[in-house]
Structure formats: C-alpha cells, structure tokens
Design a protein around this motif. Structure first.
Motif, mmCIF file in Angstrom:
data_model
loop_
_atom_site.group_PDB
_atom_site.id
_atom_site.type_symbol
_atom_site.label_atom_id
_atom_site.label_comp_id
_atom_site.label_asym_id
_atom_site.label_seq_id
_atom_site.Cartn_x
_atom_site.Cartn_y
_atom_site.Cartn_z
ATOM 1 N N SER A 54 97.484 4.943 47.107
ATOM 2 C CA SER A 54 97.750 4.514 45.731
ATOM 3 C C SER A 54 97.526 3.014 45.599
ATOM 4 O O SER A 54 97.874 2.252 46.510
ATOM 5 C CB SER A 54 99.195 4.849 45.343
ATOM 6 N N PRO A 55 96.966 2.559 44.460
ATOM 7 C CA PRO A 55 96.793 1.113 44.262
ATOM 8 C C PRO A 55 98.110 0.377 44.087
ATOM 9 O O PRO A 55 98.139 -0.856 44.085
ATOM 10 C CB PRO A 55 95.958 1.042 42.979
ATOM 11 N N HIS A 56 99.213 1.125 43.964
ATOM 12 C CA HIS A 56 100.524 0.516 43.802
ATOM 13 C C HIS A 56 101.303 0.451 45.112
ATOM 14 O O HIS A 56 102.383 -0.123 45.152
ATOM 15 C CB HIS A 56 101.330 1.293 42.754
ATOM 16 N N ALA A 57 100.754 1.025 46.158
ATOM 17 C CA ALA A 57 101.420 1.006 47.460
ATOM 18 C C ALA A 57 101.166 -0.316 48.175
ATOM 19 O O ALA A 57 100.186 -1.027 47.880
ATOM 20 C CB ALA A 57 100.919 2.174 48.311
ATOM 21 N N TRP A 101 96.584 -5.073 56.486
ATOM 22 C CA TRP A 101 95.229 -5.503 56.848
ATOM 23 C C TRP A 101 94.387 -4.357 57.386
ATOM 24 O O TRP A 101 93.177 -4.294 57.164
ATOM 25 C CB TRP A 101 95.294 -6.639 57.885
ATOM 26 N N PHE A 102 95.040 -3.414 58.086
ATOM 27 C CA PHE A 102 94.277 -2.332 58.716
ATOM 28 C C PHE A 102 93.803 -1.279 57.710
ATOM 29 O O PHE A 102 92.975 -0.437 58.038
ATOM 30 C CB PHE A 102 95.096 -1.660 59.825
ATOM 31 N N HIS A 103 94.327 -1.316 56.495
ATOM 32 C CA HIS A 103 93.891 -0.345 55.483
ATOM 33 C C HIS A 103 92.413 -0.512 55.127
ATOM 34 O O HIS A 103 91.792 0.436 54.607
ATOM 35 C CB HIS A 103 94.746 -0.485 54.219
ATOM 36 N N ARG A 104 91.839 -1.671 55.407
ATOM 37 C CA ARG A 104 90.425 -1.853 55.107
ATOM 38 C C ARG A 104 89.534 -0.946 55.947
ATOM 39 O O ARG A 104 88.372 -0.729 55.637
ATOM 40 C CB ARG A 104 90.026 -3.317 55.337
ATOM 41 N N PHE A 105 90.116 -0.383 57.014
ATOM 42 C CA PHE A 105 89.354 0.541 57.872
ATOM 43 C C PHE A 105 89.777 2.001 57.681
ATOM 44 O O PHE A 105 89.309 2.872 58.404
ATOM 45 C CB PHE A 105 89.558 0.157 59.344
ATOM 46 N N GLU A 159 88.100 1.323 48.773
ATOM 47 C CA GLU A 159 88.565 0.417 47.726
ATOM 48 C C GLU A 159 90.067 0.173 47.842
ATOM 49 O O GLU A 159 90.542 -0.961 47.701
ATOM 50 C CB GLU A 159 88.228 1.011 46.353
ATOM 51 N N LEU A 160 90.821 1.219 48.110
ATOM 52 C CA LEU A 160 92.273 1.078 48.263
ATOM 53 C C LEU A 160 92.635 0.214 49.467
ATOM 54 O O LEU A 160 93.715 -0.385 49.508
ATOM 55 C CB LEU A 160 92.920 2.458 48.400
ATOM 56 N N GLY A 161 91.740 0.154 50.436
ATOM 57 C CA GLY A 161 91.982 -0.679 51.604
ATOM 58 C C GLY A 161 91.731 -2.151 51.349
ATOM 59 O O GLY A 161 92.049 -2.994 52.202
ATOM 60 N N ARG A 162 91.183 -2.472 50.170
ATOM 61 C CA ARG A 162 90.813 -3.864 49.880
ATOM 62 C C ARG A 162 91.593 -4.482 48.713
ATOM 63 O O ARG A 162 91.887 -5.672 48.735
ATOM 64 C CB ARG A 162 89.313 -3.937 49.572
ATOM 65 N N ILE A 163 91.888 -3.684 47.679
ATOM 66 C CA ILE A 163 92.512 -4.257 46.494
ATOM 67 C C ILE A 163 93.992 -4.540 46.721
ATOM 68 O O ILE A 163 94.653 -3.870 47.506
ATOM 69 C CB ILE A 163 92.337 -3.338 45.270
ATOM 70 N N GLU A 164 94.497 -5.538 46.028
ATOM 71 C CA GLU A 164 95.911 -5.896 46.118
ATOM 72 C C GLU A 164 96.758 -4.937 45.294
ATOM 73 O O GLU A 164 96.270 -4.350 44.312
ATOM 74 C CB GLU A 164 96.136 -7.335 45.636
#
Length: 324
Positions: free
Chosen positions: A104-107, A111-115, A310-315
């Motif tokens: 979720s974009p709200h979670a 840093w590791f989510h980018r992978f 995308e979810l691994g990059r957005i704030e």
C-alpha cells in the motif's frame, strides 16, 4: 481438484514410492490440486455461493481445513475484512503483509522495498506455509481482540478446532510420509514444501493482481474515519479483472479472473461471472465509474510487478487523524 490433491497424497502414503523424483512430482501435482481447491471450491463455499444449500457450503468450506488452513479464520479475513474494506490500509488484511513487503502507498517504506518486485515471488511461494504454521494462530487471536468471538467459550472452541484440523492435515500430508516413504526425512520435507510453494505462487498471483495494480485506488478515510462514495463504487475503484476471454483459465482458478464481479456479487457462484461481466462493465461506463481489466494474465502480472516496484520507491501517503 479434490482428486488432483488427494490421489497423489494417497499414492505417497501407499509405501510404493522410493525415488525422490516421483515424490516431488506427486507433491507438486497435489500443490496444483490444493490451489484448485482454494480457488474453485472453498472460496465459493465459504462465501455461501457454491450451492443454494447452506449445508453443502458448510461442509465444502471445510476443504480449506483439509489443505491445512482454516475456514473460520479465512471467513473473517476474506469475507468480512477484505470484501468490506478493500485496499484500505490497516483494515484489509490482504494488503497488510509482513514488513519485508509493502502493498500500500500508505504503508511504511523501508530501503529494501525497492527490490521487492524481485524477491516477492519467494514470499508468495511461502504464503501457504505461513497459513499452516503461524498465520492462522496470529489472526484468530487478533480477531478475538477485534470482537469476532463474543460468545462464551467461542474462541476456545474455535482454537481447539483449529489445532485439531491442523494435526489431521500434518498427519496425512507430512507425518505419515515421513514414516512410510523410504527416503531421507529432509527430502520428504523439501518435497512437502515444494507442494506449498506451487500453491502459494498460484494463489498469490491470482489474488494480488486483482488489487495491487497501478490502475486501482487505495482510498484513505477522512478525519472522521469515513470514505467518499458508496461501497459499490469503492469495489470498482479498488479491483481489476484479467483474461476475461480465457474460459480455461477461468475454470482453473474458479472464476477469479472476474474479480470485479466477485467483489460486487460475492454471493453468486463464479460460473455466472462471465455472463454478468458485460452488464457490470456497461453499467460502470453508463455512470462514469472505472472498470479495470487486463486482456491477459501475463499483462496483469507485468502491471503488478510495475506496481510493486513503484511501491518500493514512493514515500508514504499518511492518512488524516481520526477525530474522536
């Protein structure tokens, strides 16, 4: 699907298997059957849509227990929380994975989510392993705290049933093979896990490409905890179909390529989704409501990968505080 799961298990427990290759093959075939039971039998049954007879639905719903999970926990997690609060952070358990993943974009983002679009498949494969081990126990306790087991001794009764069903499953799916099959225990355990890995991958892909997609929304409640619009529009905004023209795929996965129709009409058996879909799509267009669909499963998976990336990059987008 029941035969596809149980027949290989019966053969394994016959004592006739003495090679690792055949053992792995049989367990993997059972994994395909297990996925078919999950998507094509228990899913409709627990929704009360497999049959007009409530007892048929009740007993076929126990097929979930026979494959190591739990029908009671699933009913709360899926029927109540997921279908009522689709794609809402901290409420829809389908988008509340362990911290290693971000759906979720709200979670919270790490840093590791980018992978995660690379390593997520390993965890998808382990998803049913977590069902048969810890997840059901964690969730049933959480649901108790949320007030789902309010009757006297109801929670204790359900907990005993949960343990009993799991012991039955482990007995015929793993313990008996360990006692009967003349192979090293680690080979048998690895073959057993391969069965679950196949099931986990298949089920995760089918369910996740319906909601973790670039086109769908992840609504936030306002300061009073309320959402804009109505429930039906919410389901259309947060759900996506795929492969609507594939009759074979639709049969294999219990009609779950028509996730929009399922979310709008969960009490209708999946065999009717294809006929209903044209009406739903036309009505959505008439009222200017989005109707998300991908032509193929391959296209849906690719969009799912892009969304995970995308979810691994957005704030994170933080929800407003709820006013008491």
């Amino acid at each position: 699907m029941l035969s596809l799961f149980f027949l290989p298990v019966i053969i394994i427990n016959s004592g006739l298997i003495n090679t690792a290759g055949i053992l792995f093959t049989l367990y993997i075939i059972s994994g395909l059957g297990m996925a078919g039971i999950g998507m094509g039998i228990m899913h409709d049954a627990i929704h009360g849509s497999y049959s007009t007879n409530k007892y048929v639905n009740k007993y076929l719903g126990y097929s979930m227990n026979l494959i190591g999970a739990n029908a009671t926990v699933w009913r709360i997690q899926h029927n109540v929380l997921h279908h009522t609060y689709t794609n809402i952070e901290q409420t829809d358990d389908d988008i509340n994975p362990p911290s290693i993943l971000r759906f979720s974009p709200h979670a919270k983002k790490n840093w590791f989510h980018r992978f995660q679009h690379i390593y997520v498949w390993f965890f998808y494969g382990l998803s049913t392993v977590s069902w048969i081990t810890s997840k059901d126990f964690v969730r049933i306790n959480r649901y108790r705290k949320l007030g789902f087991f309010s009757k006297k001794n109801e929670f204790k009764t359900e907990l005993v049933k949960l343990v009993g069903w799991k012991l039955l499953y482990y007995t015929y799916a793993l313990i008996l093979p360990l006692l009967i099959v003349p192979l090293a225990p680690w080979i048998i355990i690895l073959a057993f896990l391969s069965m679950h890995f196949v099931t986990g991958i298949l089920i995760s892909i089918v369910f996740q490409v319906a909601h973790i997609m670039p086109s769908v929304e992840f609504p936030l409640p306002d300061g009073n905890g309320m959402l804009e619009g109505d429930w039906h529009a919410h389901q259309l905004a947060t759900t996506s179909n795929f492969s609507p023209r594939s009759r074979l795929l639709s049969w294999l996965i219990g009609g779950l390529n028509y996730q929009i129709e399922h979310h709008l009409l969960p009490n209708i058996c999946h065999i009717h989704y294809k006929k209903i879909s044209g009406i739903v799509e036309q009505t959505a267009k008439e009222y200017g409501i989005p109707y998300h669909t991908k032509k193929t499963l391959r296209a849906a998976i690719w969009d799912h990968i892009k969304m995970l990336r995308e979810l691994g990059r957005i704030e994170p987008v933080v929800a407003p505080a709820i006013i008491n």
